[in-house]
Motif scaffolding. Structure first.
Motif, PDB file in Angstrom:
ATOM      1  N   THR A 291      -4.429  -4.626  -3.725  1.00 50.47           N
ATOM      2  CA  THR A 291      -4.495  -4.837  -2.281  1.00 50.47           C
ATOM      3  C   THR A 291      -5.698  -4.131  -1.655  1.00 50.47           C
ATOM      4  O   THR A 291      -6.315  -4.651  -0.726  1.00 50.47           O
ATOM      5  CB  THR A 291      -3.172  -4.399  -1.615  1.00 50.47           C
ATOM      6  N   TYR A 319      -1.299   0.592  -1.343  1.00 50.44           N
ATOM      7  CA  TYR A 319      -0.080  -0.131  -1.725  1.00 50.44           C
ATOM      8  C   TYR A 319      -0.271  -0.759  -3.096  1.00 50.44           C
ATOM      9  O   TYR A 319      -1.332  -1.288  -3.381  1.00 50.44           O
ATOM     10  CB  TYR A 319       0.209  -1.235  -0.696  1.00 50.44           C
ATOM     11  N   TRP A 321       2.058  -2.971  -6.400  1.00 43.37           N
ATOM     12  CA  TRP A 321       3.328  -3.475  -6.928  1.00 43.37           C
ATOM     13  C   TRP A 321       3.223  -3.509  -8.437  1.00 43.37           C
ATOM     14  O   TRP A 321       2.124  -3.463  -8.999  1.00 43.37           O
ATOM     15  CB  TRP A 321       3.599  -4.885  -6.399  1.00 43.37           C
ATOM     16  N   ASP A 323       5.696  -5.321 -11.860  1.00 42.01           N
ATOM     17  CA  ASP A 323       6.905  -6.040 -12.264  1.00 42.01           C
ATOM     18  C   ASP A 323       7.248  -5.617 -13.675  1.00 42.01           C
ATOM     19  O   ASP A 323       6.434  -5.788 -14.581  1.00 42.01           O
ATOM     20  CB  ASP A 323       6.676  -7.561 -12.235  1.00 42.01           C
ATOM     21  N   LYS A 328      11.226  -5.677  -9.383  1.00 40.08           N
ATOM     22  CA  LYS A 328      10.018  -5.614  -8.556  1.00 40.08           C
ATOM     23  C   LYS A 328       9.863  -4.190  -8.046  1.00 40.08           C
ATOM     24  O   LYS A 328      10.689  -3.699  -7.285  1.00 40.08           O
ATOM     25  CB  LYS A 328      10.152  -6.555  -7.368  1.00 40.08           C
ATOM     26  N   GLN A 330       7.597  -1.509  -5.928  1.00 43.47           N
ATOM     27  CA  GLN A 330       6.572  -1.468  -4.883  1.00 43.47           C
ATOM     28  C   GLN A 330       6.398  -0.025  -4.442  1.00 43.47           C
ATOM     29  O   GLN A 330       7.368   0.732  -4.366  1.00 43.47           O
ATOM     30  CB  GLN A 330       7.002  -2.315  -3.682  1.00 43.47           C
ATOM     31  N   PRO A 372      12.457  -5.562  -1.376  1.00 45.85           N
ATOM     32  CA  PRO A 372      11.283  -5.966  -0.605  1.00 45.85           C
ATOM     33  C   PRO A 372      11.457  -5.871   0.908  1.00 45.85           C
ATOM     34  O   PRO A 372      10.535  -5.486   1.613  1.00 45.85           O
ATOM     35  CB  PRO A 372      11.035  -7.419  -1.037  1.00 45.85           C
ATOM     36  N   ARG A 373      12.645  -6.162   1.400  1.00 45.54           N
ATOM     37  CA  ARG A 373      12.818  -6.191   2.849  1.00 45.54           C
ATOM     38  C   ARG A 373      12.715  -4.790   3.451  1.00 45.54           C
ATOM     39  O   ARG A 373      11.912  -4.540   4.340  1.00 45.54           O
ATOM     40  CB  ARG A 373      14.167  -6.821   3.183  1.00 45.54           C
ATOM     41  N   THR A 376       9.211  -3.274   3.094  1.00 47.80           N
ATOM     42  CA  THR A 376       8.234  -3.717   4.085  1.00 47.80           C
ATOM     43  C   THR A 376       8.392  -2.937   5.390  1.00 47.80           C
ATOM     44  O   THR A 376       7.422  -2.528   6.016  1.00 47.80           O
ATOM     45  CB  THR A 376       8.375  -5.221   4.369  1.00 47.80           C
ATOM     46  N   ARG A 379       7.010   0.461   4.889  1.00 43.86           N
ATOM     47  CA  ARG A 379       5.549   0.411   4.736  1.00 43.86           C
ATOM     48  C   ARG A 379       4.890   0.277   6.110  1.00 43.86           C
ATOM     49  O   ARG A 379       3.883   0.912   6.405  1.00 43.86           O
ATOM     50  CB  ARG A 379       5.197  -0.800   3.860  1.00 43.86           C
TER      51      ARG A 379
END
Ligand SMILES: Cc1cc2nc3c(=O)[nH]c(=O)nc-3n(C[C@H](O)[C@H](O)[C@H](O)COP(=O)(O)OP(=O)(O)OC[C@H]3O[C@@H](n4cnc5c(N)ncnc54)[C@H](O)[C@@H]3O)c2cc1C
Ligand code: FES
Lengths: 387, 120
Positions: A291, A319, A321, A323, A328, A330, A372-373, A376, A379
């Motif tokens: 990123t 940031y 990530w 796998d 996942k 992050q 992920p939710r 975010t 972040r």
């Protein structure tokens, strides 16, 4: 500015070329890259591409209808930068004169001394590396991964899914303790053990054994781990040798300001080769994440085009990530700054944690595993806190 | 096809609501109070854009940060390369409805393969 040379034709170089055109630069644009390939995406090399679920065409970073009006010099290695002539010297003797120069030469995989010429030993950085490793993994066998960092862990996870017998050897007591801290490094690297991949920590590698082909990894404690394939995942070093003596200040990569400017006017640096000043950390940081290589060129190009007369905005916290084994992972921010880590959601045993790192009560980093939710949201909050 | 999503009063600004359609669609309520609906699945990999970072009229994918324009569905830069479908939003009696586009969705290869295989 009439000619800009971008050195390095991967994510950071392509992003810089795009930023140039987006920001209205209309002059000559030369992109120099030592690989023969057009810009391609590296993260899938240790994941879907290695697993065989994604092909070479899918790796392309360019879109079909894209035209940057650039001259592409591929298979051309930059060997020097001449500050008085303002020229990039190529290894084949050619020279590219330019009034603006973007350094985007990335990083190269570190190797294990003494492993040269031994068949079955791989590093993973380029498409060519990935092709070779993919072909070998397809034959199966015992894989030993040296290094429990992100690349090593992803290779182990992909090879495990392909049915290989996998061992990971890590010199530090806890893998990933550098980027994640010991506690979270422990939780993330437990993914190996969950899947029956052997993880040997706190022991260094003394060397490799084998005649023409590797047959074992020799550890410093005297053990010998049999292996048909060995992947050396011991980090990367910035590709900046070509800048020695050029007047561009180097210190673990190209030392640059918060806006990408280097010690030479008209020269900026982006991506894995660049050690940017991070105002949040109050220090220079070389961040080897996708990123950053994608986003930072916008600021560096603004600096280049304005002759350094723009105020850099505060960049978002770094940031990345990863796998591994279907999880996942992050991470954003700087773990090293933290004095506490708390799991705010999920459970370590289920490998679905959201963990927040704090310093004196203030969030400085966040880690998510399959979150992920929430990740975010945190972040976003981290970014807002620092600007 | 008009699908009721949720009450407008139940979707605060800055939030998204995902519909369990196949493929899923999400409604975004921007900080400026506008409503938009797009396909929920990123065109790069299997990520839910409703989990993403909403800013202005753009949502950033929660995984690899490609940004989609909620008005047009267009994507700004890799790793995603294809736009997402956009859908019409209608508010009737305080309830948000989505009129799902008749265009073919741009699903990422992993999701498209799963749907084609018939298993969820
Ligand atoms: C296998 C793998 C998996 C990864 N997975 C993830 C992930 O999951 N998440 C994440 O955040 N990041 C990941 N990364 C990191 C990410 O890919 C890098 O941060 C990103 O590629 C950096 O881009 P760059 O353009 O700065 O450098 P690079 O991609 O290294 O490109 C630099 C280019 O410059 C060329 N070059 C070097 N020297 C010269 C020279 N002298 N002259 C001309 N050309 C030169 C190189 O050959 C190369 O093509 C991964 C990296 C690898 C290798
Ligand atoms: S899954 Fe959305 S950018 Fe990768």
């Amino acid at each position: 500015m009439r000619t800009v040379a971008v050195v390095g034709a991967s994510l950071a170089g392509l992003s810089a070329a795009r930023s140039l055109r987006k920001q209205g630069y209309d002059g000559r644009l030369v992109v120099i890259g030592d690989e023969l390939h057009r810009p391609y995406d590296r993260p899938p090399l240790s994941k879907e591409f290695l697993a065989g679920t994604l092909g070479e065409a899918d790796l392309s970073l360019e879109t079909d209808d894209e035209d940057l009006r650039a001259e592409w010099l591929l298979g051309a290695r930059a060997a020097g930068l001449d500050r008085t002539e303002r020229a990039v010297r190529l290894a084949d003797g050619r020279e590219v004169r330019a009034d603006g120069i973007v350094i985007a030469t990335g990083a190269a995989a570190r190797t294990l001394p003494g492993s040269e010429g031994l068949a079955g030993v791989h590093t993973l950085r380029t498409l060519d590396d990935a092709r070779a490793l993919r072909d070998e993994l397809a034959r199966g066998g015992r894989l030993v991964v040296i290094g429990g960092g992100f690349i090593g862990a992803e290779v182990a996870s992909t090879a495990y899914a392909l049915g290989l017998d996998v061992t990971v050897v890590e010199a530090a007591p806890t893998p990933l303790a550098g980027p994640l801290g010991a506690r979270m490094g422990d939780i993330v690297s437990a993914l190996h053990v969950d899947h029956g991949v052997r993880l040997l920590c706190g022991v260094g590698v003394k060397g490799l054994s084998g005649e023409r082909r590797v047959d074992a990894v020799l550890l410093e404690d005297g053990r010998s781990i049999p292996g048909d394939i060995v992947v050396v995942g011991v980090g990367a070093r910035p590709c900046v040798e070509w800048l020695e003596g050029s007047g561009v200040e180097l210190d673990n990569g190209v030392k640059c300001g918060a806006d990408g400017r280097t010690s030479l006017a008209g020269v900026v640096a982006v991506g894995d080769c660049a050690s940017w000043y991070d105002p949040r950390a109050g220090a220079h940081r070389r961040v080897e994440h996708w990123t950053g290589a994608r986003e930072r060129p916008d600021a560096a190009i603004a600096t280049l085009l304005a002759g350094g007369a723009v105020e850099p905005g505060v960049p978002r916290p770094p940031y990345f990530w990863s796998d591994q084994y279907g999880v996942k992972i992050q991470f954003a921010g700087h773990a090293a700054a933290a004095d506490s880590v708390t799991i705010e959601a999920g459970a370590a045993d289920d490998r679905d944690v959201l963990a927040v790192y704090r310093r004196a009560g203030v969030p400085v980093a966040v880690l998510g595993m399959n979150q992920p939710r929430l990740f975010t949201r945190w972040r976003k909050q981290l970014a807002a806190a620092g600007s | 096809m008009m699908i009721p999503a949720c009450r407008l009063a139940d979707l605060p600004r800055g939030e998204a609501h995902r519909l369990d359609t196949d493929p899923p669609v999400s409604v975004f309520h921007t900080d400026d109070g506008e409503l938009f609906a797009i396909d929920d699945t990123c065109t790069h990999q299997d990520a839910s854009l409703a989990d993403g970072w909403l800013e202005g009229c753009e949502v950033e994918c929660p995984l690899h940060a490609s940004k989609f324009d909620l008005r047009t569905g267009a994507v700004d830069s890799p790793p995603a390369k294809l736009p997402v479908r956009t859908h019409e939003v209608v508010v009737e009696d305080g309830v948000i409805h989505v009129r799902v586009s008749a265009d073919a969705p741009n699903l990422p290869p992993c999701v498209a393969a799963r749907l084609a295989g018939g298993s969820a």
